[in-house]
Design a protein around this motif. Structure first.
Motif, PDB file in Angstrom:
ATOM      1  N   TYR A  32       0.852  -1.185   0.000  1.00 37.21           N
ATOM      2  CA  TYR A  32       0.000   0.000   0.000  1.00 37.21           C
ATOM      3  C   TYR A  32       0.890   1.238   0.000  1.00 37.21           C
ATOM      4  O   TYR A  32       1.929   1.280   0.669  1.00 37.21           O
ATOM      5  CB  TYR A  32      -0.880   0.044   1.256  1.00 37.21           C
ATOM      6  N   SER A  33       0.469   2.233  -0.761  1.00 33.79           N
ATOM      7  CA  SER A  33       1.140   3.541  -0.729  1.00 33.79           C
ATOM      8  C   SER A  33       0.079   4.613  -0.538  1.00 33.79           C
ATOM      9  O   SER A  33      -1.009   4.530  -1.123  1.00 33.79           O
ATOM     10  CB  SER A  33       1.936   3.785  -2.013  1.00 33.79           C
ATOM     11  N   TYR A  34       0.380   5.613   0.291  1.00 30.17           N
ATOM     12  CA  TYR A  34      -0.582   6.639   0.674  1.00 30.17           C
ATOM     13  C   TYR A  34      -0.173   7.985   0.096  1.00 30.17           C
ATOM     14  O   TYR A  34       1.010   8.364   0.121  1.00 30.17           O
ATOM     15  CB  TYR A  34      -0.682   6.724   2.198  1.00 30.17           C
ATOM     16  N   ALA A  35      -1.163   8.717  -0.416  1.00 22.74           N
ATOM     17  CA  ALA A  35      -0.882  10.031  -1.007  1.00 22.74           C
ATOM     18  C   ALA A  35      -0.325  10.988   0.031  1.00 22.74           C
ATOM     19  O   ALA A  35       0.481  11.857  -0.275  1.00 22.74           O
ATOM     20  CB  ALA A  35      -2.155  10.596  -1.633  1.00 22.74           C
ATOM     21  N   ALA A  36      -0.772  10.845   1.257  1.00 24.82           N
ATOM     22  CA  ALA A  36      -0.255  11.629   2.377  1.00 24.82           C
ATOM     23  C   ALA A  36       0.026  10.666   3.512  1.00 24.82           C
ATOM     24  O   ALA A  36      -0.655   9.646   3.647  1.00 24.82           O
ATOM     25  CB  ALA A  36      -1.261  12.690   2.806  1.00 24.82           C
ATOM     26  N   PRO A  37       1.039  10.948   4.337  1.00 23.05           N
ATOM     27  CA  PRO A  37       1.349  10.027   5.430  1.00 23.05           C
ATOM     28  C   PRO A  37       0.111   9.728   6.283  1.00 23.05           C
ATOM     29  O   PRO A  37      -0.667  10.620   6.620  1.00 23.05           O
ATOM     30  CB  PRO A  37       2.412  10.782   6.229  1.00 23.05           C
ATOM     31  N   ALA A  38      -0.084   8.449   6.585  1.00 24.85           N
ATOM     32  CA  ALA A  38      -1.250   8.004   7.352  1.00 24.85           C
ATOM     33  C   ALA A  38      -0.828   7.712   8.785  1.00 24.85           C
ATOM     34  O   ALA A  38       0.194   7.070   9.027  1.00 24.85           O
ATOM     35  CB  ALA A  38      -1.847   6.759   6.718  1.00 24.85           C
ATOM     36  N   ASP A  39      -1.614   8.199   9.715  1.00 24.13           N
ATOM     37  CA  ASP A  39      -1.308   7.881  11.114  1.00 24.13           C
ATOM     38  C   ASP A  39      -2.465   7.108  11.739  1.00 24.13           C
ATOM     39  O   ASP A  39      -3.518   6.925  11.143  1.00 24.13           O
ATOM     40  CB  ASP A  39      -0.966   9.144  11.913  1.00 24.13           C
ATOM     41  N   HIS A  40      -2.228   6.639  12.939  1.00 21.99           N
ATOM     42  CA  HIS A  40      -3.190   5.784  13.646  1.00 21.99           C
ATOM     43  C   HIS A  40      -3.609   4.609  12.766  1.00 21.99           C
ATOM     44  O   HIS A  40      -4.779   4.256  12.691  1.00 21.99           O
ATOM     45  CB  HIS A  40      -4.417   6.591  14.083  1.00 21.99           C
ATOM     46  N   THR A  41      -2.624   4.010  12.087  1.00 19.22           N
ATOM     47  CA  THR A  41      -2.909   2.917  11.165  1.00 19.22           C
ATOM     48  C   THR A  41      -2.920   1.585  11.904  1.00 19.22           C
ATOM     49  O   THR A  41      -1.974   1.251  12.627  1.00 19.22           O
ATOM     50  CB  THR A  41      -1.860   2.874  10.045  1.00 19.22           C
ATOM     51  N   ARG A  42      -3.993   0.841  11.710  1.00 17.98           N
ATOM     52  CA  ARG A  42      -4.116  -0.508  12.274  1.00 17.98           C
ATOM     53  C   ARG A  42      -4.604  -1.451  11.189  1.00 17.98           C
ATOM     54  O   ARG A  42      -5.463  -1.085  10.396  1.00 17.98           O
ATOM     55  CB  ARG A  42      -5.090  -0.535  13.463  1.00 17.98           C
ATOM     56  N   ASN A  43      -4.044  -2.658  11.169  1.00 19.90           N
ATOM     57  CA  ASN A  43      -4.462  -3.659  10.190  1.00 19.90           C
ATOM     58  C   ASN A  43      -4.683  -5.005  10.870  1.00 19.90           C
ATOM     59  O   ASN A  43      -3.983  -5.357  11.820  1.00 19.90           O
ATOM     60  CB  ASN A  43      -3.411  -3.832   9.095  1.00 19.90           C
ATOM     61  N   TRP A  75       0.783   0.984  13.842  1.00 18.93           N
ATOM     62  CA  TRP A  75       1.886   1.941  13.834  1.00 18.93           C
ATOM     63  C   TRP A  75       1.470   3.169  14.634  1.00 18.93           C
ATOM     64  O   TRP A  75       0.350   3.676  14.460  1.00 18.93           O
ATOM     65  CB  TRP A  75       2.240   2.352  12.404  1.00 18.93           C
ATOM     66  N   HIS A  76       2.351   3.664  15.464  1.00 15.00           N
ATOM     67  CA  HIS A  76       2.050   4.821  16.303  1.00 15.00           C
ATOM     68  C   HIS A  76       2.508   6.126  15.686  1.00 15.00           C
ATOM     69  O   HIS A  76       2.217   7.204  16.212  1.00 15.00           O
ATOM     70  CB  HIS A  76       2.695   4.653  17.680  1.00 15.00           C
ATOM     71  N   LYS A  77       3.209   6.054  14.576  1.00 15.75           N
ATOM     72  CA  LYS A  77       3.687   7.247  13.889  1.00 15.75           C
ATOM     73  C   LYS A  77       3.221   7.195  12.441  1.00 15.75           C
ATOM     74  O   LYS A  77       2.900   6.118  11.916  1.00 15.75           O
ATOM     75  CB  LYS A  77       5.206   7.330  13.955  1.00 15.75           C
ATOM     76  N   PRO A  78       3.164   8.330  11.746  1.00 15.04           N
ATOM     77  CA  PRO A  78       2.699   8.334  10.353  1.00 15.04           C
ATOM     78  C   PRO A  78       3.589   7.483   9.455  1.00 15.04           C
ATOM     79  O   PRO A  78       4.811   7.448   9.611  1.00 15.04           O
ATOM     80  CB  PRO A  78       2.774   9.813   9.962  1.00 15.04           C
ATOM     81  N   ILE A  79       2.958   6.797   8.496  1.00 17.75           N
ATOM     82  CA  ILE A  79       3.687   6.007   7.509  1.00 17.75           C
ATOM     83  C   ILE A  79       3.174   6.379   6.122  1.00 17.75           C
ATOM     84  O   ILE A  79       2.008   6.732   5.944  1.00 17.75           O
ATOM     85  CB  ILE A  79       3.531   4.493   7.745  1.00 17.75           C
TER      86      ILE A  79
END
Length: 293
Positions: free
Chosen positions: A11-22, A67-71
């Protein structure tokens, strides 16, 4: 047959994503008598801040990550070696379809493999009168439950056209059935709706299918994809049987199971939540390579 499997989902995000859970269901597991996993590894990049491996109600391997930081991107890579046994010759020991309800009622267990969990509506598959009518028209007097399962799968293969661009992961079974096209997920969920409409417990299987290149051409790496097919309960003696309506055949030696459930929502390879300001892109590549013994 022994297979080496490699799957990459990125996956690639146009803007950094935070609070990401999968929540991932990507790891194949042992299945008594049919499948043995001798090696499996799920690598995640970037390394998540949280990871927990567990089993869900149906016994599927689950991996929860956060992840606890933007990715800006995430990649999930599975490598596994799986041995698949050839299924025994099929002998139809199922009851007449009219007698299946009595055998279901006699099953008093509510264990994960009990047919009761796979008979009623599920999150993505509700009663569909049009699909039920289609299935009912295929039934002949005295037809057994197993014969009905195969008849519905084969009829959907004849009626529906595989079209990778026709549907999305959220397409409802009725929409795919009305248009008579879709991908393996659509074929499977339409068949499940038809079977349940006739009182046959049915569930969804996700996994891998070994594919064959055209004669004289080399096999293309990464050309395979995750696949979906159907499992249905054919009575107390036969138990669960599996059929692939997309390819009009029982699920046999070339099929590797990853997860089972009532519909796609129970087995989705990747589920998640994130906060981002833009869209995202996803790509998938699968290699299923038979190994010489």
């Amino acid at each position: 047959m022994r297979y080496d499997i490699r799957l990459v989902i990125d996956y690639s995000y146009a803007a950094p994503a935070d609070h990401t859970r999968n929540l991932l269901r990507l790891l194949p597991s042992d299945a008594p008598g049919t499948q043995r996993v001798t090696r499996r590894l799920l690598s995640i990049d970037p390394l998540p801040d949280e990871r927990r491996d567990s089993l869900d109600f149906f016994g599927n391997a689950m991996t929860s990550v956060a992840w606890h930081k933007p990715i800006s991107a995430a990649a999930f890579t599975l490598t596994a070696t799986v041995e698949r046994a050839a299924p025994p010759p099929v002998l139809d020991l199922s009851p007449p379809l009219a007698g299946l309800a009595a055998e279901i009622a006699a099953e008093q267990s509510l264990a994960p493999q009990a047919p009761h969990h796979f008979l009623g509506a599920s999150p993505r598959i509700r009663p569909v009168p049009e699909i039920t009518a289609f299935a009912r028209a295929l039934i002949t007097p005295g037809m057994t439950a197993f014969a009905a399962i195969e008849a519905i799968g084969r009829a959907l293969h004849r009626e529906m056209r595989f079209d990778a661009e026709a549907t999305t992961v959220d397409t409802a079974p009725l929409e795919a059935f009305t248009a008579r096209h879709g991908v393996c997920q659509d074929f499977a969920q339409v068949m499940i709706a038809g079977l349940r409409g006739l009182g046959i417990p049915a569930g969804y299987v996700s996994g891998f299918l070994r594919t064959f290149p055209p004669p004289g051409q080399p096999r293309l790496e990464g050309a395979d994809a995750m696949h979906a097919w159907v499992r249905a309960w054919a009575g107390a003696q036969m138990g669960w049987v599996e059929f692939d309506p997309t390819n009009d055949q029982p699920a046999g030696l070339d099929y590797i199971t990853v997860a089972i459930g009532r519909d796609y929502s129970d087995v989705a390879p990747v589920l998640g939540a994130l906060r981002t300001a833009g869209a995202h892109e996803s790509h998938q590549a699968v290699d299923v390579v038979p190994m010489e013994r």
